[in-house]
Design a protein around this motif. Structure first.
Motif, short mmCIF file in Angstrom:
data_model
loop_
_atom_site.label_atom_id
_atom_site.label_comp_id
_atom_site.label_asym_id
_atom_site.label_seq_id
_atom_site.Cartn_x
_atom_site.Cartn_y
_atom_site.Cartn_z
N ASP A 167 0.89 -1.21 0.06
CA ASP A 167 -0.04 0.07 0.04
C ASP A 167 0.80 1.47 -0.03
O ASP A 167 1.98 1.28 0.62
CB ASP A 167 -0.98 -0.16 1.00
CG ASP A 167 -2.17 -1.16 1.16
OD1 ASP A 167 -2.54 -1.27 0.17
OD2 ASP A 167 -2.35 -1.53 2.09
N GLY A 168 0.39 2.15 -0.69
CA GLY A 168 1.07 3.63 -0.68
C GLY A 168 0.32 4.56 0.16
O GLY A 168 -0.47 4.15 1.11
N MET A 194 -8.60 2.77 -9.52
CA MET A 194 -8.78 2.11 -10.90
C MET A 194 -9.09 0.54 -10.57
O MET A 194 -9.15 0.03 -11.62
CB MET A 194 -7.34 2.04 -11.38
CG MET A 194 -7.19 3.71 -11.66
SD MET A 194 -5.08 3.83 -12.53
CE MET A 194 -4.97 5.41 -12.31
N GLY A 195 -9.20 -0.10 -9.43
CA GLY A 195 -9.56 -1.24 -9.35
C GLY A 195 -8.42 -2.33 -9.15
O GLY A 195 -8.63 -3.53 -9.34
N LEU A 196 -7.31 -1.60 -9.08
CA LEU A 196 -5.99 -2.50 -8.89
C LEU A 196 -5.99 -2.99 -7.57
O LEU A 196 -6.34 -2.16 -6.48
CB LEU A 196 -4.74 -1.70 -9.36
CG LEU A 196 -4.76 -1.21 -10.72
CD1 LEU A 196 -3.42 -0.27 -11.14
CD2 LEU A 196 -4.65 -2.16 -11.67
N GLU A 197 -5.00 -3.97 -7.34
CA GLU A 197 -5.02 -4.79 -6.20
C GLU A 197 -3.46 -5.12 -6.05
O GLU A 197 -2.84 -5.36 -6.93
CB GLU A 197 -6.06 -5.81 -5.93
CG GLU A 197 -7.28 -5.62 -6.04
CD GLU A 197 -8.29 -7.00 -6.10
OE1 GLU A 197 -7.51 -8.17 -6.04
OE2 GLU A 197 -9.48 -6.79 -6.24
N LEU A 214 -0.95 2.51 -4.84
CA LEU A 214 -0.15 1.26 -4.45
C LEU A 214 1.32 1.37 -5.12
O LEU A 214 1.49 2.18 -5.88
CB LEU A 214 -1.04 0.17 -5.13
CG LEU A 214 -2.36 -0.15 -4.57
CD1 LEU A 214 -3.15 -1.28 -5.37
CD2 LEU A 214 -2.22 -0.68 -3.10
N VAL A 215 2.02 0.66 -4.39
CA VAL A 215 3.43 0.56 -4.78
C VAL A 215 3.81 -0.53 -5.18
O VAL A 215 3.58 -1.85 -4.59
CB VAL A 215 4.06 0.89 -3.60
CG1 VAL A 215 5.90 1.09 -3.86
CG2 VAL A 215 3.78 2.55 -3.04
N GLY A 216 4.50 -0.76 -6.01
CA GLY A 216 5.34 -2.04 -6.69
C GLY A 216 6.70 -2.13 -7.21
O GLY A 216 7.19 -0.86 -6.92
N PRO A 219 -0.36 6.32 -8.42
CA PRO A 219 -1.40 7.33 -7.66
C PRO A 219 -2.81 6.73 -8.09
O PRO A 219 -3.06 6.18 -9.18
CB PRO A 219 -1.09 8.51 -8.17
CG PRO A 219 0.37 8.52 -8.90
CD PRO A 219 0.40 7.04 -9.37
N GLU A 220 -3.66 6.52 -7.29
CA GLU A 220 -5.12 6.44 -7.41
C GLU A 220 -5.51 5.06 -8.07
O GLU A 220 -6.26 4.89 -8.57
CB GLU A 220 -5.76 7.48 -8.28
CG GLU A 220 -5.82 8.90 -7.87
CD GLU A 220 -6.32 9.83 -8.61
OE1 GLU A 220 -6.76 9.44 -9.73
OE2 GLU A 220 -6.32 11.01 -8.67
N ALA A 221 -4.42 4.02 -7.53
CA ALA A 221 -4.46 2.68 -8.03
C ALA A 221 -5.65 2.17 -7.69
O ALA A 221 -6.22 1.25 -8.50
CB ALA A 221 -3.11 1.83 -7.78
#
Length: 424
Positions: free
Chosen positions: A368-369, A392-395, A374-376, A387-389
């Motif tokens: 998590d960011g 956008m429905g990303l997990e 979200l961070v990867g 940003p705003e991942a």
């Protein structure tokens, strides 16, 4: 069955030790709680890499001693190398080796399996300690007093542990150890390339990050290892090889087992086989015998190889080490050299991330960011924030193709193009 609370400090290897402790506790029917005041036993897994860390560990042990109504167990590197420090600080704790913690918590009870005996994960990241200890005898290092010499379990056993992590939902496996490069060398065999190959052959969509490997352990298999990285997309193109100094005289005084030409050969082998990869390395500045000329050799080496990730540490004396007996350089010199190298580091790392802007990379989301970001990490284990991942429905666990739109010197910013694979 006991309620346990555990805190972990230090390197990824320490986190792996804590996961092994938790796995055995859960298999015995014990279960975690989120507050030490509710625990039957609190476990503090300590680090002791520098003097400031030591002070923080003693402070936290004192706090846990006060907060936990029952037992406090202190384990990890500081406990094993400087266990008497906790007694001197009036901390009422049991000082134990990592392996002894689960049996202490069991208190002679037979294991009682429960439904919660799954492999312990950190979100979608599984930590796999492949060995414990190292073959080095660095004059400044206190950790060796805690971990001892290298002890390498068989390849097959580590592969099975990796399979268990994947079956439990891991999308990223972080291979750890005090020195992953010497895996198997106590038996005269260099087993890391074989281990990585076999893990990469497991079924599933995942990535593997290889943890810290001292240059001497890598040297001699560096071409074979670079070939393995080139052959398997599952491996992050990432090598953490701490050089510590660009001066061979200082490396001799540090009792480091490599010299700068060997380090450069390792870098050249990876440069030859990988178009896009990350070199991570460490420098210690202000070692007691480091002259101004020695320091400039370190600066020159940093400019020459241009690592994409750099850790800069000021030398601090660790009790019981040979380097602690040497006359120090003084805080002002160490501070000035650390500041100068940090400035150079930010220039080098900033240029590496600046070159990424406009490129497309595949990112595995692992943490998590801030807010709903979200961070990867991309193919070379360079950190990318989206940003705003979540909007956008990303997990976590998703593989996402992104365009790099900017950077904040030490990490990149990405805009999703498409989701390659969703988490299970």
């Amino acid at each position: 069955m006991a309620r346990y609370y555990i805190e972990t400090y230090g390197c990824t290897s320490n986190r792996g030790e804590s996961q092994a402790i938790e796995r055995r506790l859960r298999q015995g029917g014990h279960y975690p709680v989120e507050n030490p005041s509710r625990a039957d036993v609190a476990i503090l897994n300590t680090c002791t890499v520098v003097e400031k860390t030591e002070r923080n560990m003693l402070r936290r042990a004192t706090e846990l001693d006060e907060q936990t109504p029952a037992d406090l167990v202190v384990t990890g590197c500081m406990a094993l190398a400087q266990g008497e420090a906790f007694e001197d600080a009036d901390v009422d704790a049991e000082i134990l080796h990592w392996d002894d913690v689960p049996e202490y918590v069991r208190n002679g009870e037979c294991p009682t399996a429960t439904p919660g005996t799954e492999v312990v994960l950190d979100d979608v990241t599984g930590i796999l300690p492949i060995a414990r200890g190292c073959l080095s005898d660095c004059s400044y290092c206190i950790t060796k007093q805690a971990t001892g010499t290298i002890d390498s379990p068989p390849v097959a056993g580590n592969v099975e542990k990796a399979r268990e992590l994947l079956d439990a939902g891991a999308r990223e496996i972080r291979i750890t150890g005090q020195d992953t490069g010497v895996y198997g060398l106590e038996n005269g065999e260099r087993k890391l390339p074989e281990l990585l190959t076999r893990i990469c052959e497991l079924a599933g969509d995942f990535r593997v990050r290889v943890g810290m490997a001292n240059p001497k352990g890598v040297y001699g298999m560096h071409e074979e290892l670079a070939d393995v990285f080139a052959a398997h997309d599952e491996l992050y193109n990432f090598l953490h090889a701490p050089v510590q100094s660009g001066s061979d005289d200082v490396l001799t005084d540090m009792r480091r087992r490599h010299r700068t030409p060997e380090f450069k050969e390792i870098v050249a082998a990876f440069d030859d086989r990988l178009d896009y990869w990350t070199l991570a390395t460490d420098f210690i500045v202000g070692f007691p015998t480091e002259t101004e000329a020695d320091f400039q050799q370190s600066m020159d080496l940093l400019r020459d190889v241009e690592p994409e990730k750099i850790n800069v540490t000021r030398f601090s004396k660790r009790p019981g080490t040979d380097a602690a007996e040497l006359d120090g350089l003084g805080g002002t010199i160490k501070k000035e050299r650390s500041s100068a190298m940090t400035d150079l580091k930010m220039d080098v790392v900033g240029r590496a991330h600046d070159a990424m802007v406009g490129e497309e990379h595949t990112v595995l989301l692992t943490q998590d960011g801030t807010e709903d970001s979200l961070v990867g990490y991309d193919e070379a284990h360079r950190q990318v924030a989206i940003p705003e991942a979540e909007s956008m429905g990303l997990e976590l666990g998703d593989f996402v193709d992104v365009e790099i739109t900017g950077h904040n010197t030490v990490y990149a910013l990405g805009e999703p193009i498409r989701t390659v694979a969703k988490t299970a």
